[in-house]
Design a protein around this motif. Structure first.
Motif, PDB file in Angstrom:
ATOM      1  N   GLN A  10      -7.235   3.072  -5.586  1.00 46.27           N
ATOM      2  CA  GLN A  10      -7.665   1.789  -6.102  1.00 46.27           C
ATOM      3  C   GLN A  10      -7.939   1.924  -7.586  1.00 46.27           C
ATOM      4  OE1 GLN A  10     -10.921   0.095  -3.794  1.00 46.27           O
ATOM      5  NE2 GLN A  10     -10.250   1.267  -1.999  1.00 46.27           N
TER       6      GLN A  10
ATOM      7  N   ARG B  45      -4.965  -7.040   0.757  1.00 45.30           N
ATOM      8  CA  ARG B  45      -6.152  -7.018  -0.103  1.00 45.30           C
ATOM      9  C   ARG B  45      -7.362  -6.392   0.602  1.00 45.30           C
ATOM     10  NH1 ARG B  45      -5.625 -13.308  -2.094  1.00 45.30           N
ATOM     11  NH2 ARG B  45      -3.508 -13.157  -2.937  1.00 45.30           N
ATOM     12  N   ASN B  46      -7.135  -5.311   1.275  1.00 41.12           N
ATOM     13  CA  ASN B  46      -8.206  -4.577   1.975  1.00 41.12           C
ATOM     14  C   ASN B  46      -8.809  -5.356   3.131  1.00 41.12           C
ATOM     15  OD1 ASN B  46      -8.079  -2.264   0.282  1.00 41.12           O
ATOM     16  ND2 ASN B  46      -9.256  -3.351  -1.273  1.00 41.12           N
TER      17      ASN B  46
ATOM     18  N   TYR C  35      -9.073  -0.424 -11.077  1.00 43.04           N
ATOM     19  CA  TYR C  35      -9.672  -1.673 -11.513  1.00 43.04           C
ATOM     20  C   TYR C  35      -9.375  -1.826 -12.995  1.00 43.04           C
ATOM     21  CZ  TYR C  35     -12.171  -1.196  -7.117  1.00 43.04           C
ATOM     22  OH  TYR C  35     -12.488  -1.043  -5.800  1.00 43.04           O
TER      23      TYR C  35
ATOM     24  N   SER D  51       0.842  -1.190   0.000  1.00 46.68           N
ATOM     25  CA  SER D  51       0.000   0.000   0.000  1.00 46.68           C
ATOM     26  C   SER D  51       0.876   1.238   0.000  1.00 46.68           C
ATOM     27  CB  SER D  51      -0.923   0.020   1.225  1.00 46.68           C
ATOM     28  OG  SER D  51      -0.183   0.245   2.413  1.00 46.68           O
TER      29      SER D  51
END
Length: 454
Positions: A451, A336-337, A453, A107
Motif C-alpha cells: 500500500q 479497495r480493501n 499513500y 491487486s
C-alpha cells in the motif's frame, strides 16, 4: 491514603499553565499557519498541565498526519506558571519524481494467481508530485503512464483558500486508453477482454470542494464528468456493459463525503477512530441510461491493549439503487480493501453489502533508524520501521439482485475467513502486508500486498 509526594504530583498536573510561546523549528518551506492550524491549543491560553501535555501529543500527531513531514517532535518547558512549547520538524522531499512500475490488476494477488503473473500487464511511467508547492500544503500532481494502460492526469489541490483555513479546492483532468480490462465478472472473478486493439477510452475532468469546519471534521463535495467509449467486442461479450447506450457513455458524478478522523497515524494507525459516510450520484439530466445512487458508511476503531498488543475493527456497509445497474457501476466486495480475507482472488458483485474485519496485533519492532552516516540527504536518512504480527477474522454478506449476470455462487450468502499475517510499515507512506488466509471452504493461500499513500 495519599502520600504527600502523590498529593504534590497531583497538584503539579492540575495547576494552570499559561502558554507563553509556541516555537516552530524545521519548517523551511511550510508556512507556519499550516502548522498552527493543526494545534488544539494556542498562545495566550491557560490549560491544566496534564491537559496541555495530552493536547500537545495530539497536536504533534495532527502535524505529522498532514503528510508534510518525515518526523515531528514536541517539547514542553515550564517556568513558574508559564509553558514554552517547541515543535521540531523534518520536512519531506516535496518535489518527488517517481518512476512508476506497478500492475494493471486490482491487486498483486490477482496478477500473480489469476493472471499468471503476466509481465505484459505491467504499467510503467512517471509520477511527478510537488506536495508543498507554495508552502501551503498544496499539491501539484502529474501522472503519465505507458505500457498496459496508457494514462495521463494533471491535477492541483490547495487545502485552504480562505483566511480562516477552513475551505479547500482541487481540480484536474485525465485521459486513458486500454487494450485489456475486465468486461464482466464471471463466477466471482474478473473476466478480461483479450485483444491487441485499443478497446476502451476514458477522459474527463473534476473539481472538488473541501470544508474542514473543526479540527477532526472534514466535508467534501465532488463534481466530475466522464466520457467513456468501448469497442463492439466489449458489448458483444457483455451486453450489460453499457446497455442501451451502445458503445459510448457520458455521465456526471456528484459525491458528498463526511469524515471524522482522530487516528494517531493515518498510514498505520494503532489508536483512535475513523468514521466515513458518503452519498454518490451518477447521472445527467440528459442521460436515461445512468441514474444511480450509492450510500456508504464505515467505521474503523483502533485500540491499544496491554503491553505491545493492539486490536482493530473495521466495519463497512453499502446500499445502491436501483437493483439493476450497468456493469461499470456495480461495486461489490473485492475492491479497495473491501473484502473478506480468504477471498482475495474473488470479486463478488452486488448492490448492498456489509463487512466486518477484525485484527489482533503484536508489535515486534517500532524504531526509527538514523542512517545519516551513510546517506546525507536529510529527507531520506531517517528510516522508520514498524513490524507487526497479526491474527484476523472477517465476515461479510453481499446482496446481489441479479446473480445471473455474473454466474455468482458467493453472493447472497454469509462469508467468513481468517488467518495470520505480518505488516511492515516504513517511510514515505509504504506498508507491506503478508497474509496466510483461509476461507470457509478451507481454501488457503499466502497473499502479498503493498500500500502506497501518494
Amino acid at each position: 491514603m495519599y502520600s504527600s509526594k502523590a498529593v504534590s504530583q497531583q497538584a503539579e498536573f492540575e495547576r494552570e499553565l499559561f502558554v507563553a510561546s509556541i516555537s516552530l523549528e524545521g519548517n523551511e518551506r511550510t508556512k507556519s499557519a499550516i502548522i498552527y492550524r493543526e494545534l488544539s491549543f494556542a498562545e495566550g491560553e491557560s490549560r491544566p498541565q496534564a491537559e496541555l501535555v495530552s493536547e500537545l501529543e495530539r497536536s504533534r500527531r495532527n502535524i505529522f498526519n498532514t503528510n508534510l513531514f518525515i518526523s515531528v517532535d514536541a517539547d514542553l518547558e515550564t517556568r513558574a506558571d508559564s509553558a514554552f512549547v517547541t515543535i521540531k520538524m523534518k520536512e519531506r522531499l516535496y518535489l518527488l519524481p517517481l518512476p512508476i512500475l506497478y500492475l494493471a490488476d486490482r491487486s498483486f494477488n490477482e496478477w500473480w494467481y489469476n493472471q499468471d503473473h503476466d509481465l505484459k500487464r505491467v504499467i510503467y511511467g512517471l509520477q511527478l508530485n510537488h506536495s508543498n508547492l507554495s508552502g501551503n500544503g498544496d499539491v501539484l500532481k502529474l501522472k503519465t503512464y505507458g505500457g498496459f494502460i496508457p494514462y495521463f492526469e494533471l491535477s492541483y489541490s490547495r487545502p485552504y483558500i480562505d483566511k480562516r483555513q477552513r475551505m479547500g479546492l482541487s481540480g484536474g483532468v485525465f485521459y486513458s486508453t486500454q487494450k485489456s480490462f475486465p468486461v464482466r465478472t464471471w463466477e466471482d472473478k474478473l473476466d478480461f477482454i483479450d485483444t491487441e486493439a485499443r478497446s476502451r477510452q476514458r477522459k474527463g475532468a473534476f473539481v472538488e470542494y473541501n470544508l474542514r469546519n473543526a479540527l477532526y471534521h472534514f466535508h467534501t463535495i465532488y463534481l466530475g464528468y466522464t466520457q467513456t467509449s468501448v469497442s463492439d467486442s466489449v458489448t458483444a461479450i457483455n451486453p450489460n456493459y453499457f446497455g442501451d447506450a451502445g458503445q459510448r457513455l457520458s455521465y456526471g458524478t456528484f459525491k458528498y463525503d463526511y469524515r471524522f478522523d482522530k487516528r494517531d497515524n493515518y498510514i498505520y494507525p494503532l489508536d483512535g477512530h475513523l468514521f466515513n459516510a458518503g452519498l454518490t450520484y451518477f447521472g445527467m439530466a440528459s442521460s436515461k441510461e445512468v441514474n444511480y445512487l450509492r450510500l456508504n458508511a464505515e467505521y474503523f476503531g483502533f485500540y491499544p491493549l496491554a503491553g505491545r498488543f493492539y486490536a482493530g475493527v473495521k466495519a463497512r456497509g453499502q446500499l445502491s439503487f436501483p437493483k439493476k445497474q450497468l456493469y461499470p457501476f456495480v461495486l461489490g466486495l473485492g475492491y479497495r480493501n473491501s473484502l473478506v480475507r480468504g477471498y482475495e482472488l474473488n470479486v463478488i458483485d452486488g448492490q448492498h453489502f456489509g463487512l466486518v474485519q477484525t485484527d489482533l496485533k503484536y508489535q515486534i519492532l517500532n524504531k526509527t533508524f538514523n542512517i545519516s552516516k551513510f546517506l546525507k540527504l536529510k529527507q531520506f536518512n531517517s528510516v522508520p520501521v514498524g513490524i507487526y504480527g497479526r491474527v484476523f477474522f472477517d465476515t461479510g454478506y453481499i446482496r446481489n439482485f441479479n446473480p445471473q449476470f455474473s454466474n455468482s455462487s458467493l453472493s447472497n450468502k454469509l462469508l467468513y475467513g481468517y488467518g495470520v499475517g505480518f505488516d511492515l510499515s516504513t517511510f514515505y507512506d509504504t506498508v507491506f502486508n503478508l497474509n496466510y488466509s483461509v476461507n470457509q471452504t478451507g481454501f488457503n493461500r499466502v497473499y502479498f500486498g503493498i500500500q502506497r499513500y501518494l
